[in-house]
Design an enzyme around this catalytic site. Sequence first.
Site, mmCIF file in Angstrom:
data_model
loop_
_atom_site.group_PDB
_atom_site.id
_atom_site.type_symbol
_atom_site.label_atom_id
_atom_site.label_comp_id
_atom_site.label_asym_id
_atom_site.label_seq_id
_atom_site.Cartn_x
_atom_site.Cartn_y
_atom_site.Cartn_z
ATOM 1 N N TYR A 60 54.630 -3.974 6.339
ATOM 2 C CA TYR A 60 54.110 -2.794 6.023
ATOM 3 C C TYR A 60 53.508 -2.352 5.136
ATOM 4 O O TYR A 60 54.143 -2.843 4.080
ATOM 5 C CB TYR A 60 55.654 -1.579 5.882
ATOM 6 C CG TYR A 60 55.735 -0.898 7.717
ATOM 7 C CD1 TYR A 60 54.553 -0.217 7.946
ATOM 8 C CD2 TYR A 60 56.478 -0.431 8.440
ATOM 9 C CE1 TYR A 60 54.666 1.186 8.846
ATOM 10 C CE2 TYR A 60 56.526 0.195 10.050
ATOM 11 C CZ TYR A 60 55.477 0.911 9.895
ATOM 12 O OH TYR A 60 55.384 1.448 11.295
ATOM 13 N N GLU A 62 51.900 1.418 3.726
ATOM 14 C CA GLU A 62 51.258 2.217 3.174
ATOM 15 C C GLU A 62 50.615 2.099 1.890
ATOM 16 O O GLU A 62 51.233 1.674 0.851
ATOM 17 C CB GLU A 62 52.230 3.342 3.925
ATOM 18 C CG GLU A 62 52.013 4.145 4.883
ATOM 19 C CD GLU A 62 53.416 3.143 6.203
ATOM 20 O OE1 GLU A 62 53.776 2.346 5.597
ATOM 21 O OE2 GLU A 62 53.747 4.430 6.929
ATOM 22 N N ASP A 206 25.942 5.781 11.918
ATOM 23 C CA ASP A 206 27.127 5.034 12.527
ATOM 24 C C ASP A 206 26.816 3.561 12.861
ATOM 25 O O ASP A 206 26.020 3.574 13.865
ATOM 26 C CB ASP A 206 27.631 5.385 13.225
ATOM 27 C CG ASP A 206 28.929 5.061 14.792
ATOM 28 O OD1 ASP A 206 28.752 3.483 14.300
ATOM 29 O OD2 ASP A 206 29.802 5.683 14.936
ATOM 30 N N LYS A 235 32.149 -6.343 17.866
ATOM 31 C CA LYS A 235 30.301 -6.366 18.389
ATOM 32 C C LYS A 235 29.759 -6.672 17.797
ATOM 33 O O LYS A 235 30.413 -8.154 17.663
ATOM 34 C CB LYS A 235 30.080 -4.775 18.411
ATOM 35 C CG LYS A 235 30.821 -3.730 19.172
ATOM 36 C CD LYS A 235 30.358 -2.345 18.764
ATOM 37 C CE LYS A 235 30.980 -0.924 19.496
ATOM 38 N NZ LYS A 235 32.552 -0.299 19.263
HETATM 39 N N1 DSN Z 1 32.759 1.362 23.653
HETATM 40 C C1 DSN Z 1 31.647 1.333 23.145
HETATM 41 C C2 DSN Z 1 30.969 0.475 23.832
HETATM 42 O O1 DSN Z 1 30.303 -0.771 24.820
HETATM 43 O O2 DSN Z 1 29.336 1.267 23.394
HETATM 44 C C3 DSN Z 1 31.416 1.986 22.013
HETATM 45 O O3 DSN Z 1 31.878 2.485 21.237
#
Ligand code: DSN
Length: 428
Positions: A60, A62, A206, A235
């Site tokens: 932990y 915080e 974003d 991603k």
């Molecule tokens: N779920 C994501 C996407 O596939 O683009 C976005 O948050």
Amino acid sequence: MKTIEMAMVGEPLNVIDPEIAATLEEEKRRQQENLILIASENLVSRAVLEAQGSVLTNKYAEGYPGRRYYGGCTYVDRAEQLAIDRAKKLFCAEHANVQPHSGTSANMAVYLALLKPGDRLLGMDLSHGGHLTHGSRASISGRYYKSYSYGVNRDTYLIELDEIRKIAREIKPHLIVAGASSYPRRIDFVGFSEIAAETGSIFMVDMAHTTGLVAAGVHPNPVSCADIVTATTHKTFRGPRGGMIFCREKYASAIDKAVFPGLQGGPLMHIIAAKAVAFKEADTPSYKNYQEMILANARALADALIGLDFNLVTGGTDTHLVLIDLRNKKISGNEAVELLEKVNITINKNVIPYDPSGANDPSGIRLGTPMLTSRGMHPAQMKEIASLINETFEQRNDENRLAIIKQRVNELCREFPAYKNSVNNGDI
Ligand code: DSN
């Protein structure tokens, strides 16, 4: 005799929980045996997995490095400081917060930090490629704030700054969001920042989808022109699942307070350590080659699809993804997903701008190249995969043809393994 506690500490997963162990193995096999073209998914390295599955999950912490509410934070402080320093260097940012659990959490933290309930938020329409957290009524962002949206041009499907300027002048948003989940083109961040300056709005980008491309310098970095930039570390970036926020120094304290204690409790220190590993991996020449290949593969996929009479939204791509309008192929988004699943190709359905069908069975699909690129694939494979997709649609009623296509997909998966001789460089 062992106590239950000792067994929980010492025995491997397959002994403690064979059901979950088998589920993990099955998922690994699925990833290995499918061509995954989901634009937001990727394959992390062995090093990232190792950090993520580490003893740091026990701690932990915080607070922030040097300012914690718990003792024993020497090593997690070191991990988080490394993550912060590497992230700032990689993205040329004045300030970085690496604690958000996801891209959504990062966006929420920005709103909490800089807006009051009822303030005006202007973001891209979800149905035109925006994200739920950019003001959709289905999300807190569209309920706690007065949200307005901009879309793309009806003919070109491109974002038009003149149109956004018109809307912004009219509503004078407190905050403007640029960034998208299914927009295949570059976004003019500098143009957006000029609009925000004109209307006195805070400008947030974003960049969740393009984080990896930006880190490698093959896509514009919005950090220099935006007040705030949110990002995800999975991603295209190819790190652990998670979010982060970059901002100018003047917003740093408000952003940090909004993340903790405003929105989150204890940071996920194992994930933060894995983020640090991913930042280190991203600061290498081979990572730049990888990101360049993601783009080359997306362009090759787009060109091959266009050659097969697929209708690409905006006519192509500048990024890692393509958005396909399937209407001329007489197939819906749901049917496309189901059919491709039969031949071990994994994609997602997607609304297209001005979609005449609803989100449940939209007219489009979205394809992305990060994961196949991590497996070592090149434009030649993208060309072949475009043909396999086309053939699957054309031969949808011929089970024999579908079986032959699936066989070829299996061969490709074996030739470019997800978990051997790939980015993972090992048998995980
Ligand atoms: N779920 C994501 C996407 O596939 O683009 C976005 O948050």
